[in-house]
Design a protein around this motif. Structure first.
Motif, short mmCIF file in Angstrom:
data_model
loop_
_atom_site.label_atom_id
_atom_site.label_comp_id
_atom_site.label_asym_id
_atom_site.label_seq_id
_atom_site.Cartn_x
_atom_site.Cartn_y
_atom_site.Cartn_z
N GLY A 1 0.81 -1.21 0.00
CA GLY A 1 0.00 0.00 0.00
C GLY A 1 0.84 1.26 0.00
N PRO A 2 0.21 2.39 -0.31
CA PRO A 2 0.95 3.64 -0.42
C PRO A 2 1.45 4.19 0.92
N GLY A 3 1.03 3.59 2.01
CA GLY A 3 1.50 4.04 3.32
C GLY A 3 2.87 3.49 3.69
N ILE A 4 3.50 2.78 2.77
CA ILE A 4 4.83 2.21 3.04
C ILE A 4 5.79 3.33 3.46
N GLY B 1 -6.13 1.87 -4.55
CA GLY B 1 -5.26 1.89 -3.37
C GLY B 1 -4.64 3.26 -3.15
N ALA B 2 -4.22 3.90 -4.23
CA ALA B 2 -3.64 5.25 -4.12
C ALA B 2 -4.70 6.24 -3.67
N ASP B 3 -5.89 6.14 -4.24
CA ASP B 3 -6.96 7.06 -3.85
C ASP B 3 -7.31 6.91 -2.37
N LEU B 4 -7.36 5.68 -1.90
CA LEU B 4 -7.69 5.45 -0.49
C LEU B 4 -6.53 5.82 0.43
#
Length: 191
Positions: free
Chosen positions: A27-30, A110-113
């Motif tokens: 996910g983008p939160g990495i 995933g990026a939008d969220l």
């Protein structure tokens, strides 16, 4: 899929490859440290090439969008000349993609969220990507002679995104097949 020890190229390329892999799998939160470790680069490289993590993730989305648009076009082209067959073939290929081991869902969703701020630049990129996909679908529907190509393109896009989401959740064994049957109903309106 390559491991970080087999990544080639300079720091910019290694950062892009690492971010592409890690944001898809985790996910983008990495975290930045994980990205730097995977890419085997110094923090300075991230800021020199991308201005920070957000700039890196934005470039990942841009590159993924280009690759995915090429995939959609080549998949449609592989379906021959008949727009109906081309569009239904897209759902067949989506089913193959989402049922492969390691499928983690739609990178754009995933990026939008992952970015809550509505004005974050990533949302412009994901929206632009979706608009381009819808235009490709609409062109196929115009070629098919569909009476409402814009509305039908929206329906097909909703089905595509549903396949990607359902494939990630693994709640249906073959979501592409289910969506294909629904897409066939949308396309039948052109008869």
């Amino acid at each position: 899929m390559a491991t970080n020890s087999s990544v080639r190229g300079g720091p910019r390329d290694r950062l892009l490859e690492a971010a592409k892999r890690l944001t898809y799998s985790q996910g983008p939160g990495i975290g930045v440290d994980a990205l730097l470790r995977e890419a085997q680069v110094a923090r300075r490289s991230l800021y020199e090439h991308f201005g920070g993590k957000d700039g890196l993730l934005l470039e990942v989305i841009r590159q993924a969008a280009t690759e995915d648009e090429e995939w959609i076009r080549s998949t449609l082209d592989a379906g021959g000349d008949d727009p109906r067959g081309r569009l239904l073939g897209l759902f067949d290929e989506l089913d193959r993609v989402v049922t492969r081991p390691g499928f983690r869902g739609c990178r754009y969703l995933g990026a939008d969220l992952g970015f809550a701020a509505a004005d974050h630049p990533i949302h412009r990129e994901t929206t632009a990507y979706r608009q381009r996909v819808r235009a490709v679908l609409e062109n196929e529907l115009v070629d098919l002679g569909h009476p409402s190509p814009q509305h039908a393109a929206e329906q097909l896009q909703l089905l595509i995104e549903g396949v990607l989401a359902t494939g990630a959740a693994a709640t249906v064994a073959h979501p592409g097949r289910v969506a294909r049957a629904l897409a066939d109903t949308v396309l039948a309106q052109a008869a």
